[in-house]
Design a protein around this motif. Structure first.
Motif, PDB file in Angstrom:
ATOM      1  N   THR A   1       0.840  -1.193   0.000  1.00 53.31           N
ATOM      2  CA  THR A   1       0.000   0.000   0.000  1.00 53.31           C
ATOM      3  C   THR A   1       0.877   1.245   0.000  1.00 53.31           C
ATOM      4  O   THR A   1       1.540   1.541   0.991  1.00 53.31           O
ATOM      5  N   ARG A   2       0.860   1.974  -1.108  1.00 51.38           N
ATOM      6  CA  ARG A   2       1.722   3.152  -1.238  1.00 51.38           C
ATOM      7  C   ARG A   2       1.007   4.440  -0.837  1.00 51.38           C
ATOM      8  O   ARG A   2       1.646   5.378  -0.351  1.00 51.38           O
ATOM      9  N   THR A   3      -0.291   4.523  -1.079  1.00 56.81           N
ATOM     10  CA  THR A   3      -1.063   5.709  -0.695  1.00 56.81           C
ATOM     11  C   THR A   3      -2.409   5.264  -0.145  1.00 56.81           C
ATOM     12  O   THR A   3      -2.884   4.158  -0.422  1.00 56.81           O
ATOM     13  N   MET A   4      -3.032   6.147   0.638  1.00 55.94           N
ATOM     14  CA  MET A   4      -4.369   5.867   1.171  1.00 55.94           C
ATOM     15  C   MET A   4      -5.100   7.191   1.377  1.00 55.94           C
ATOM     16  O   MET A   4      -4.517   8.171   1.845  1.00 55.94           O
ATOM     17  N   SER A   5      -6.382   7.208   1.020  1.00 55.01           N
ATOM     18  CA  SER A   5      -7.250   8.329   1.359  1.00 55.01           C
ATOM     19  C   SER A   5      -8.529   7.765   1.947  1.00 55.01           C
ATOM     20  O   SER A   5      -8.953   6.662   1.577  1.00 55.01           O
ATOM     21  N   ALA A   6      -9.149   8.484   2.876  1.00 56.91           N
ATOM     22  CA  ALA A   6     -10.357   7.985   3.527  1.00 56.91           C
ATOM     23  C   ALA A   6     -11.051   9.101   4.277  1.00 56.91           C
ATOM     24  O   ALA A   6     -10.431  10.094   4.665  1.00 56.91           O
ATOM     25  N   ASP A   7     -12.359   8.942   4.472  1.00 57.68           N
ATOM     26  CA  ASP A   7     -13.101   9.771   5.414  1.00 57.68           C
ATOM     27  C   ASP A   7     -13.030   9.083   6.765  1.00 57.68           C
ATOM     28  O   ASP A   7     -12.951   7.856   6.837  1.00 57.68           O
ATOM     29  N   PHE A   8     -13.060   9.861   7.846  1.00 56.25           N
ATOM     30  CA  PHE A   8     -13.052   9.232   9.161  1.00 56.25           C
ATOM     31  C   PHE A   8     -14.088   9.877  10.072  1.00 56.25           C
ATOM     32  O   PHE A   8     -14.453  11.036   9.932  1.00 56.25           O
ATOM     33  N   THR A   9     -14.561   9.076  11.003  1.00 55.75           N
ATOM     34  CA  THR A   9     -15.405   9.543  12.095  1.00 55.75           C
ATOM     35  C   THR A   9     -14.816   9.036  13.395  1.00 55.75           C
ATOM     36  O   THR A   9     -14.500   7.855  13.513  1.00 55.75           O
ATOM     37  N   TYR A  10     -14.645   9.925  14.334  1.00 53.94           N
ATOM     38  CA  TYR A  10     -14.067   9.586  15.641  1.00 53.94           C
ATOM     39  C   TYR A  10     -15.068   9.947  16.724  1.00 53.94           C
ATOM     40  O   TYR A  10     -15.625  11.039  16.723  1.00 53.94           O
ATOM     41  N   SER A  11     -15.296   9.029  17.651  1.00 47.33           N
ATOM     42  CA  SER A  11     -16.215   9.335  18.754  1.00 47.33           C
ATOM     43  C   SER A  11     -15.688   8.773  20.061  1.00 47.33           C
ATOM     44  O   SER A  11     -15.054   7.719  20.092  1.00 47.33           O
ATOM     45  N   VAL A  12     -15.911   9.506  21.124  1.00 51.91           N
ATOM     46  CA  VAL A  12     -15.628   9.072  22.486  1.00 51.91           C
ATOM     47  C   VAL A  12     -16.913   9.281  23.271  1.00 51.91           C
ATOM     48  O   VAL A  12     -17.447  10.385  23.306  1.00 51.91           O
ATOM     49  N   THR A  13     -17.415   8.227  23.878  1.00 49.97           N
ATOM     50  CA  THR A  13     -18.664   8.318  24.626  1.00 49.97           C
ATOM     51  C   THR A  13     -18.480   7.727  26.012  1.00 49.97           C
ATOM     52  O   THR A  13     -18.176   6.548  26.156  1.00 49.97           O
ATOM     53  N   SER A  14     -18.627   8.559  27.036  1.00 47.78           N
ATOM     54  CA  SER A  14     -18.546   8.104  28.421  1.00 47.78           C
ATOM     55  C   SER A  14     -19.402   9.041  29.268  1.00 47.78           C
ATOM     56  O   SER A  14     -19.995   9.993  28.751  1.00 47.78           O
TER      57      SER A  14
END
Length: 293
Positions: free
Chosen positions: A69-82
């Motif tokens: 894998t030479r390159t990568m693109s992506a959308d991301f979602t990050y969540s912290v729930t406490s």
């Protein structure tokens, strides 16, 4: 020795090209209710004394997949729930070997821990919110605009914090977005697993078998870490899992912890993942914004 979660520990889900739908995960509320009903800790220790051959073979395929894998693109979602924190961040990442990166947030519900903005191949740029106290690793209460905060954390708008830069470490240890295992795995999967799952030997991860989700089969590895320390200074055991897809890339990292005596969950997902798409070094040129006088 306690190991602290550097920045906000993240859980990542990277959707395969053949499966754009998201991997479901339990909400913190659901985890808490189940724990109350069961009247037991949600964390289950694993004490495997020797490597599982299935883990060893799977990680061998993971290393081979990332080496291609030479390159990568992506959308991301990050969540912290406490019970103490509700954080959601969304954006995109672009990565290119050997040491190029760009992170752009589209939404940031609340100020985040110092985050990677970019790496231009020579220096790593990091954004620190102005209300973040580096000594205590806590945030001071100040007015916050989520849309503007996302642009500032992306290095697209001035003020709101400070962007600093440093030479890229030889081991790329400072080329990281919080504890997002699949993001770090792009550059070095074994180092990513060691650093974010707090294990000196990834081969000792527990093989949990296969899970079919949304028509895609993932293989799951887990690790129990006792007496960790979450952001804010609380001690907690960690139950961590990584999900590996049919292409042998790490698709998700899930961490369960306890905060305020209740279970919490951290999740970051990547979707619309594309690998080996054309990119150029010049695409990663970065210049911090300057405030208008």
């Amino acid at each position: 020795m306690n190991r602290a979660l550097s920045a906000a520990t993240i859980t990542v889900f990277a959707s395969a090209a053949a499966a754009a739908s998201l991997l479901p995960f339990p909400s913190a509320k659901a985890v808490m209710e189940e724990a109350d009903r069961a009247k037991t800790d949600v964390l289950r220790p694993s004490r495997d004394a020797s490597p599982d051959p299935r883990t060893v073979e799977l990680l061998k395929r993971v290393r081979a997949a990332y080496s291609r894998t030479r390159t990568m693109s992506a959308d991301f979602t990050y969540s912290v729930t406490s019970v103490k924190r509700q954080q959601v961040a969304e954006g995109t990442i672009r990565l290119m070997r050997p040491n190029l990166a760009r992170v752009t947030f589209s939404s940031l519900r609340e100020p985040a821990y110092p985050n990677l903005v970019a790496s231009d191949g020579k220096r790593v740029f990091t954004f620190t919110p102005k209300n973040f106290d580096s000594a205590t690793r806590r945030f001071r209460d100040t007015p916050y605009n989520a849309a503007l905060g996302a642009r500032q954390a992306s290095g697209l708008a001035a003020q709101g914090g400070t962007i600093t830069s440093a030479p890229i470490a030889s081991d790329k240890s400072n080329l990281r977005l919080w504890d997002a295992t699949p993001v770090q795995a792009f550059f070095d999967p074994m180092a990513a697993i060691r650093n974010t799952l707090f294990t000196s030997d990834p081969n000792l991860l527990r093989y949990e078998g296969k899970q079919n989700l949304n028509g895609v089969t993932y293989q799951v590895l887990s690790h129990f870490y006792a007496n960790g320390n979450i952001a804010g200074g609380e001690d907690s055991d960690f139950e961590q899992r990584i999900y590996i897809g049919p292409d042998n890339l790490i698709y998700q990292y899930v961490l369960e912890f306890r905060s305020g005596g209740r279970p919490g969950v951290q999740v970051v997902r990547l979707r619309n993942v594309r690998v080996n798409v054309p990119m150029k070094t010049s695409d990663f040129a970065f210049k911090p914004p300057v405030a208008r006088q």
